[in-house]
Design a protein around this motif. Sequence first.
Motif, PDB file in Angstrom:
ATOM      1  N   PRO A 146       1.226  -1.178  -0.064  1.00  0.00           N
ATOM      2  CA  PRO A 146      -0.037  -0.382   0.104  1.00  0.00           C
ATOM      3  C   PRO A 146       0.813   0.770   0.024  1.00  0.00           C
ATOM      4  O   PRO A 146       1.769   1.502   0.839  1.00  0.00           O
ATOM      5  CB  PRO A 146      -1.461  -0.194   1.140  1.00  0.00           C
ATOM      6  CG  PRO A 146       0.095  -0.999   1.996  1.00  0.00           C
ATOM      7  CD  PRO A 146       0.456  -2.129   1.263  1.00  0.00           C
ATOM      8  N   GLY A 147       0.367   2.301  -0.711  1.00  0.00           N
ATOM      9  CA  GLY A 147       0.981   3.330  -0.752  1.00  0.00           C
ATOM     10  C   GLY A 147       0.813   4.302   0.657  1.00  0.00           C
ATOM     11  O   GLY A 147       0.109   3.831   1.117  1.00  0.00           O
ATOM     12  N   LEU A 148       1.522   4.971   1.164  1.00  0.00           N
ATOM     13  CA  LEU A 148       1.169   5.801   1.923  1.00  0.00           C
ATOM     14  C   LEU A 148       1.505   7.254   2.371  1.00  0.00           C
ATOM     15  O   LEU A 148       2.318   7.765   1.607  1.00  0.00           O
ATOM     16  CB  LEU A 148       1.848   5.533   3.239  1.00  0.00           C
ATOM     17  CG  LEU A 148       1.636   6.579   4.702  1.00  0.00           C
ATOM     18  CD1 LEU A 148       0.497   6.197   5.894  1.00  0.00           C
ATOM     19  CD2 LEU A 148       3.066   6.019   5.944  1.00  0.00           C
ATOM     20  N   VAL A 149       0.461   7.731   2.061  1.00  0.00           N
ATOM     21  CA  VAL A 149       0.445   9.613   1.740  1.00  0.00           C
ATOM     22  C   VAL A 149      -0.078  10.107   3.806  1.00  0.00           C
ATOM     23  O   VAL A 149      -0.933   9.927   4.447  1.00  0.00           O
ATOM     24  CB  VAL A 149      -0.859  10.310   1.517  1.00  0.00           C
ATOM     25  CG1 VAL A 149      -1.076  11.630   1.337  1.00  0.00           C
ATOM     26  CG2 VAL A 149      -0.927   9.487  -0.280  1.00  0.00           C
ATOM     27  N   LEU A 150       1.002  10.627   3.683  1.00  0.00           N
ATOM     28  CA  LEU A 150       0.942  11.412   5.322  1.00  0.00           C
ATOM     29  C   LEU A 150       0.978  12.377   5.133  1.00  0.00           C
ATOM     30  O   LEU A 150       1.186  13.429   4.664  1.00  0.00           O
ATOM     31  CB  LEU A 150       2.213  11.238   6.565  1.00  0.00           C
ATOM     32  CG  LEU A 150       1.952  11.104   7.765  1.00  0.00           C
ATOM     33  CD1 LEU A 150       0.409  10.574   8.275  1.00  0.00           C
ATOM     34  CD2 LEU A 150       3.547  10.336   8.057  1.00  0.00           C
ATOM     35  N   LEU A 151      -0.633  13.518   5.750  1.00  0.00           N
ATOM     36  CA  LEU A 151      -0.012  14.846   5.417  1.00  0.00           C
ATOM     37  C   LEU A 151      -0.976  15.823   7.109  1.00  0.00           C
ATOM     38  O   LEU A 151      -1.399  15.274   7.684  1.00  0.00           O
ATOM     39  CB  LEU A 151      -1.786  14.942   5.298  1.00  0.00           C
ATOM     40  CG  LEU A 151      -2.460  14.813   3.992  1.00  0.00           C
ATOM     41  CD1 LEU A 151      -4.249  14.010   3.874  1.00  0.00           C
ATOM     42  CD2 LEU A 151      -2.287  14.946   2.767  1.00  0.00           C
ATOM     43  N   LEU A 152       0.293  16.481   7.112  1.00  0.00           N
ATOM     44  CA  LEU A 152       0.951  17.291   8.590  1.00  0.00           C
ATOM     45  C   LEU A 152       0.583  18.478   8.468  1.00  0.00           C
ATOM     46  O   LEU A 152       0.404  19.190   7.580  1.00  0.00           O
ATOM     47  CB  LEU A 152       1.909  16.787   9.181  1.00  0.00           C
ATOM     48  CG  LEU A 152       2.573  17.129  10.681  1.00  0.00           C
ATOM     49  CD1 LEU A 152       1.387  16.243  10.979  1.00  0.00           C
ATOM     50  CD2 LEU A 152       3.558  17.546  10.715  1.00  0.00           C
ATOM     51  N   ALA A 153      -0.873  18.789   9.383  1.00  0.00           N
ATOM     52  CA  ALA A 153      -1.462  20.524   9.141  1.00  0.00           C
ATOM     53  C   ALA A 153      -0.139  20.928  10.578  1.00  0.00           C
ATOM     54  O   ALA A 153       0.667  20.191  11.213  1.00  0.00           O
ATOM     55  CB  ALA A 153      -2.674  20.939   9.201  1.00  0.00           C
TER      56      ALA A 153
ATOM     57  N   ASN B  78      -5.359   1.965  -3.023  1.00  0.00           N
ATOM     58  CA  ASN B  78      -4.585   1.363  -2.315  1.00  0.00           C
ATOM     59  C   ASN B  78      -3.508   1.982  -1.728  1.00  0.00           C
ATOM     60  O   ASN B  78      -2.023   1.705  -1.872  1.00  0.00           O
ATOM     61  CB  ASN B  78      -3.691  -0.100  -3.183  1.00  0.00           C
ATOM     62  CG  ASN B  78      -2.772  -0.454  -2.746  1.00  0.00           C
ATOM     63  OD1 ASN B  78      -3.158  -1.482  -1.788  1.00  0.00           O
ATOM     64  ND2 ASN B  78      -1.232  -0.735  -3.538  1.00  0.00           N
ATOM     65  N   THR B  79      -4.073   3.154  -1.392  1.00  0.00           N
ATOM     66  CA  THR B  79      -3.476   4.104  -0.308  1.00  0.00           C
ATOM     67  C   THR B  79      -3.963   4.553   0.816  1.00  0.00           C
ATOM     68  O   THR B  79      -5.313   4.713   0.919  1.00  0.00           O
ATOM     69  CB  THR B  79      -3.306   5.139  -1.286  1.00  0.00           C
ATOM     70  OG1 THR B  79      -2.615   5.203  -2.426  1.00  0.00           O
ATOM     71  CG2 THR B  79      -2.600   6.435  -0.330  1.00  0.00           C
TER      72      THR B  79
END
Length: 502
Positions: A23-30, A275-276
Amino acid sequence: MPPPPLSPLLLTLSVGLAAASSPGLVLLLADDLGYGDPGCFGHPSSRTPNLDRLAAEGRRFSDFYSAASVCSPSRAALLTGRYPTRSGVFPGVFYPGSRGGLPLNETTIAELLRQQGYVTAMVGKWHLGYGSNGSYLPIHQGFDEFLGVPYSHDQGPCQNLTCFPPDTKCYGKCDQGVVLLPLVKNNKVIQQPVDFPTLTPLYDRFARDFILGAAKQHKPFFFYYASHHTHYPQFASADFTGQSKRGPVGDALMEFDGSVGVIMKALKDAGVENNTLVFFTSDNGPELMRRSRGGNAGLLKCGKGTTYEGGMREPAVAYWPGKITPGVTHELASTLDILPTIATLSGAKLPPVKLDGYDMRDVLFNNGKSKRETMFYYPVTPSRKLGVFAVRYGQYKAHYFTQGSTHSDSTPDRDCHWDSLLTSHNPPLLFDLEADPSENYPLSSSDISNYSWIIKQIHEEKVKFESGMEFGESQIERGIDPALEPCINLGCSPRPVCCRQT
Ligand SMILES: *[C@@H]1O[C@H](CO)[C@@H](O)[C@H](O)[C@H]1NC(C)=O
Ligand SMILES: *[C@@H]1O[C@H](CO)[C@@H](O)[C@H](O)[C@H]1NC(C)=O
Ligand SMILES: *[C@@H]1O[C@H](CO)[C@@H](O)[C@H](O)[C@H]1NC(C)=O
Ligand SMILES: *[C@@H]1O[C@H](CO)[C@@H](O)[C@H](O)[C@H]1NC(C)=O
C-alpha cells in the motif's frame, strides 16, 4: 464487511515480487492546526471540503494525540514512533543555525519503507534540523526527494516578505538576525527568501508529479506532506485569498485543504486511490496568542505549548476506500502509532529500538479496540526530575504539573497564559475526559476518596513508563552556530544579509 487486511506473511511475500501491491502511504500534516479548526471537527466558518470528504468516507478520530505540544519534538515522534525525549529532540524547537537535528541513527518511517522498495518524498516544513551543510535534511533520513523549508516559516525576518494577501507584507516581524527564509530542493537552497504566494502551487505540482511518477514505475510510495498552514504568519496564494469566511487563518486552512484535493485527485488519476492509506493530522495545538489569526482548539482547554488537551489532542482522519469503513472512532491513538502500523502493512521489520507506538490496524480496519491505554504528556522543556506533567489512562487524565505558555496567551482562560507558572498537584488534578473533555471540573476536588483507585492506577502506569524512559542527549542544547544557517550564496559575507537571491 470490509475485506480483512492482508496478512503480514502475504505482504512480505509480495515485496520484491510485485512491490506495487504494497500500500501507498500519504501523511498529511498541518501546522499548529487545532482540534476545532477543520469543518469536519465542528468549526462553523472554516471551509475544508476535501478534509470533510475524507472524514465522511473514512475514519475520524475523536481521541488522537501528538506526542508534544510544539513542532520539532512532535515531528520527531511522528517519524520515529518514539517519544522525543528518547531521540533528544528537546527542549523546545530547532533554530536555523542549530548544530543538532533528529539523530541520523533514529529510524524514520521513510527509512523503514525505503528498505521495502518504496519511493519516498517529502514536501513542506521539516523542522528536524539542518546542521552542518544540511546534514540533517530529509534526504539523510530516508527521503529520496525533498522540497521545502527546513524549519518554521516565522524563523526568518518577515518584514521583507509578502504574505497575505499576496501583494502585502507579512503580519508581524517573525525572527530577526537570521537568514531570510530558504526554500530547499534536496540539499540545495533554490530560493531565498521563499515566495509565499507561489509556494503551495509549487508543492502541489511536486505532489502530483511524484504520485503519478511512482504509479508509472509501479513502485509503492510514501509521500509526507507537511504543510506550513495554518502556522503564523498566515499566507495564501491568489486562488485562496479572501475565499474563506474566516480571514487569514481561514484562507490558509483553505489552501491546505486545496492541496489535499490535489493529492486525492492525483491518487485517483494514478489509479492507486484504493491501495493507499491517507492519514491526516496536525503537529500540535493552535497558537492562541495570535488571537483570531491563530487556530482554534474547539472545546478543548488551552493550546500550543501546554499539556492541556488543546495542546496535544489533534484532529485526525484515516482514509482508504474499500478498506476503512466510514465512521468515527473514540479509541485512543497517537502519531506514535503510525510507524508500527505502516510497518505491519508494508511487511517491514520494526527497528530494534524501544518504540512507544502500537499497531492500530484494529482501530482502522475493524472498528476495533485500541491497544493503547495511556498517553503521556511531557512539557516543552522535559526533565528527568519532573518527568511527565500529565497521564491519560482510559477516560481519565491526571495532571501532576500544570503550566501556561506564551503560545497560548490571550485566551479568556488564564490557566493557559505564560504567567500561570509551574504548579505541582499532589494529589494530581483528575479529570474524566469523557464526561468533561474541556478539563473544567477536577474530580479530585469534589471527593478524592471516590477516585483514589484510579489515581493509584495512573500512578503505577506513570512509574512503569518513567522507569523505562531513557532520555537521549539533547540535540537542541547543542546550541546554535550562525555560520550553519542555510545560504543561497555559499561563502558570501556579511551574513546574514548576503544570503539573498540576486
Ligand atoms: C544513536 O547514537 C547515540 C550516540 O552514540 C546513542 O546514544 C543512541 O542511543 C543511538 N540511538 C539509536 C536509536 O540507536
Ligand atoms: C560544506 O560543503 C562544501 C562543499 O561540498 C565544503 O567545501 C565545506 O567544507 C563543507 N562545510 C562543512 C562545514 O562541512
Ligand atoms: C475503489 O474502491 C471503491 C470502493 O470500494 C470502488 O467503488 C471503486 O470502483 C474502486 N476503484 C477502482 C479503480 O478499483
Ligand atoms: C462518593 O461515593 C459515595 C459513596 O459511594 C457517594 O455517596 C458520593 O455521592 C460519591 N461522591 C461523588 C462526588 O461522586
